[in-house]
Design an enzyme around this catalytic site. Sequence first.
Site, PDB file in Angstrom:
ATOM      1  N   HIS A  72     -11.774   9.680   6.238  1.00 46.11           N
ATOM      2  CA  HIS A  72     -11.581   8.240   6.397  1.00 46.11           C
ATOM      3  C   HIS A  72     -11.056   7.860   7.769  1.00 46.11           C
ATOM      4  O   HIS A  72     -11.486   6.877   8.356  1.00 46.11           O
ATOM      5  CB  HIS A  72     -10.604   7.785   5.311  1.00 46.11           C
ATOM      6  CG  HIS A  72     -10.299   6.323   5.311  1.00 46.11           C
ATOM      7  ND1 HIS A  72     -11.248   5.369   5.024  1.00 46.11           N
ATOM      8  CD2 HIS A  72      -9.143   5.645   5.549  1.00 46.11           C
ATOM      9  CE1 HIS A  72     -10.700   4.158   5.091  1.00 46.11           C
ATOM     10  NE2 HIS A  72      -9.432   4.294   5.426  1.00 46.11           N
ATOM     11  N   GLU A 128       0.850  -1.200   0.000  1.00 46.31           N
ATOM     12  CA  GLU A 128       0.000   0.000   0.000  1.00 46.31           C
ATOM     13  C   GLU A 128       0.882   1.244   0.000  1.00 46.31           C
ATOM     14  O   GLU A 128       2.109   1.146   0.151  1.00 46.31           O
ATOM     15  CB  GLU A 128      -0.969  -0.015   1.190  1.00 46.31           C
ATOM     16  CG  GLU A 128      -2.029  -1.104   1.034  1.00 46.31           C
ATOM     17  CD  GLU A 128      -3.092  -1.112   2.121  1.00 46.31           C
ATOM     18  OE1 GLU A 128      -3.254  -0.115   2.835  1.00 46.31           O
ATOM     19  OE2 GLU A 128      -3.757  -2.159   2.247  1.00 46.31           O
ATOM     20  N   ARG A 160      -1.450   9.372   8.559  1.00 49.19           N
ATOM     21  CA  ARG A 160      -1.323   7.962   8.962  1.00 49.19           C
ATOM     22  C   ARG A 160      -0.836   7.098   7.800  1.00 49.19           C
ATOM     23  O   ARG A 160      -1.312   7.218   6.667  1.00 49.19           O
ATOM     24  CB  ARG A 160      -2.683   7.441   9.437  1.00 49.19           C
ATOM     25  CG  ARG A 160      -2.674   5.992   9.857  1.00 49.19           C
ATOM     26  CD  ARG A 160      -4.049   5.579  10.344  1.00 49.19           C
ATOM     27  NE  ARG A 160      -5.032   5.687   9.302  1.00 49.19           N
ATOM     28  CZ  ARG A 160      -5.362   4.703   8.471  1.00 49.19           C
ATOM     29  NH1 ARG A 160      -4.783   3.530   8.558  1.00 49.19           N
ATOM     30  NH2 ARG A 160      -6.279   4.899   7.548  1.00 49.19           N
ATOM     31  N   HIS A 203      -9.189   9.759   2.435  1.00 47.67           N
ATOM     32  CA  HIS A 203      -8.713   8.661   1.584  1.00 47.67           C
ATOM     33  C   HIS A 203      -8.878   9.088   0.129  1.00 47.67           C
ATOM     34  O   HIS A 203      -9.943   9.578  -0.250  1.00 47.67           O
ATOM     35  CB  HIS A 203      -9.541   7.395   1.870  1.00 47.67           C
ATOM     36  CG  HIS A 203      -8.922   6.145   1.335  1.00 47.67           C
ATOM     37  ND1 HIS A 203      -8.811   5.900  -0.015  1.00 47.67           N
ATOM     38  CD2 HIS A 203      -8.377   5.074   1.958  1.00 47.67           C
ATOM     39  CE1 HIS A 203      -8.226   4.715  -0.194  1.00 47.67           C
ATOM     40  NE2 HIS A 203      -7.944   4.206   0.993  1.00 47.67           N
ATOM     41  N   ARG A 249      -0.624   8.981   1.326  1.00 48.72           N
ATOM     42  CA  ARG A 249      -2.021   9.354   1.073  1.00 48.72           C
ATOM     43  C   ARG A 249      -2.217  10.869   0.961  1.00 48.72           C
ATOM     44  O   ARG A 249      -2.938  11.354   0.097  1.00 48.72           O
ATOM     45  CB  ARG A 249      -2.849   8.839   2.243  1.00 48.72           C
ATOM     46  CG  ARG A 249      -4.030   8.075   1.828  1.00 48.72           C
ATOM     47  CD  ARG A 249      -4.632   7.393   3.009  1.00 48.72           C
ATOM     48  NE  ARG A 249      -4.552   5.966   2.798  1.00 48.72           N
ATOM     49  CZ  ARG A 249      -5.115   5.075   3.604  1.00 48.72           C
ATOM     50  NH1 ARG A 249      -5.760   5.472   4.677  1.00 48.72           N
ATOM     51  NH2 ARG A 249      -5.023   3.795   3.338  1.00 48.72           N
TER      52      ARG A 249
HETATM   53  C1  SIN Z   1      -7.698   0.937   2.421  1.00 50.57           C
HETATM   54  O1  SIN Z   1      -8.077  -0.205   2.303  1.00 50.57           O
HETATM   55  O2  SIN Z   1      -7.302   1.623   1.496  1.00 50.57           O
HETATM   56  C2  SIN Z   1      -7.761   1.542   3.752  1.00 50.57           C
HETATM   57  C3  SIN Z   1      -6.672   1.051   4.594  1.00 50.57           C
HETATM   58  C4  SIN Z   1      -6.414   2.056   5.654  1.00 50.57           C
HETATM   59  O3  SIN Z   1      -7.123   3.043   5.750  1.00 50.57           O
HETATM   60  O4  SIN Z   1      -5.453   1.879   6.376  1.00 50.57           O
END
Ligand code: SIN
Length: 563
Positions: free
Chosen positions: A360, A137, A395, A253, A299
Amino acid sequence: MMRPARSTAGAQNVAPLISRRGAELRYSSYDVLVVGGGIAGLTAAVGAAHRWNVGLVTKGTLDQTTTFLAQGGIAAALSPHDSPELHLKDTLEAGVGLCEEEAVRVLVEEGPARIRELEQLGTKFDRQGGKLILGREGAHSMARVVHAGGDATGSVVASALAQVLTSGGRVELHENEFVLDLLMDSGRCVGAVSLGEEGELTVSLARAVVLACGGAGQVFAHTTNPLVATGDGHAMAYRAGAVMRDMEFMQFHPTAFYGTENPTLLLTEALRGEGAFLRDDAGERFMMRSHPRAELAPRDVVVRHMRRVFDRDKTDHVWLDARHLESRFLRERFPTVHVGLQKRGFDLCTQLIPVAPASHYFIGGALTDTWGRTTIPGLFACGETASAGIHGANRLASNSLLEGLVFGERTVRELDRYLAVADPAVRKVRLDLADERREGNDAAAVAESRRTVGQVMMHMCGIVRTREDMEKTRTTLEALQASLAAPGLSVAELELFNLLTVARHIVATASVREESRGVHLRSDFPERDDARWRRHSLAQRDAATGELVVESSTVVESSAGEG
Ligand code: SIN
């Protein structure tokens, strides 16, 4: 360093939000009362029940939490190529200079053991050839995110914990029970007052209370958070006199389904981790030119570049493109997203999907140490309601379920110590509630006011902020608050008051922070200003005047997070 003294609020037994209004009063008593049924609350309740008499109260049901909706997974250094040190480095860098290194170290070092325990409790994380599949991620330097049921991680983990909680019979579970306020006695938290489905009030006396009520995404009109995420834990901790930290930091998000639904469908970051692209209206992958990690930039960085595209192209969404990925893989790896999009008339495998940022994860929360202790004796907090200092100003993806696990478990260890020495019993406090019959507010007006809070916060104090807009927001929120009568005993009304409280804190702390850092973006102060602002904001209710006071404290020095 400015550090508010431990609160002395609580000369009165209960903060002033409610009146009894003739409701029936019930009493119960516990060693530990846990408020909230997401991953942090479940972890704390299951752990504490080994030694103590525990009650868990949640405003909805255990499948209505933010945890239950979580898709991406849980980050932890589980690969032989990974290490807690690398996870620490990524977390500090993503946090842009505001993480508390000691807390992050606890998170990354204890995380792997907590995940193994979850597996022992029955959580089936996705594996291939017997090995855990680790996803990638944004802002992670390597693949380190375990997931379950493809993109159904939250529901799989929450169901496993709920199964342990309910089958053990050791925790008294109260669903659909809305906690109104904490019960205070001489500066100590001694329980909470809650409202049941039949309109009855329950006074739960407890030797310790754990707030794990999740976040406050509903403060903003466009959110991935469920309807229950109304900042109740934040608001009641504040009313009780707790110090709140970093309330200006709401993480948006980047890839929520574009539309007017509340909540909206999350399109997990793991999609970009598996190779999905972001495109503008002209089809260009705009993140390629914007950051070395392109779509897997942190993010806050992705959201900022989306905003630039919105301004340039006079639009309010961009496109997520997974069409080049194998259809079968997409359906199996992302069943929640795939089916969710189908219901909305979109096909992930063959179509571009419109996406826009949505609130989010709330970084702000009740200030805690690494053992879940707030600034109020007897009051503990973990998960999104707490600010343990691990997220800084932005975060790192998939660190939040981990936070709930790690700090939920540490809270249990601290409860064991605290309850062993704390007064054995909480004396039966007299509930100082006015008994006037408040009429409260008309349901339609309450719903309309909630929509107004969401819209004004989204457009005037959301992703991009200016002094002028925030001043207007403050005026709007004050006028709204002034137009409301004192709340009656209706959950919708009480949620609205909590949303207003949190919204006012966000505006107050965001106005003070005259810089741009992480998820806090000010177009009138576009640069990061370490000299003045490598500091946390602290918000607290002045016990004498009832006014909100905002101050700041330094960050414990670390060399990381300078990127
Ligand atoms: C996501 O699945 O993109 C969210 C994961 C997160 O917010 O840590």
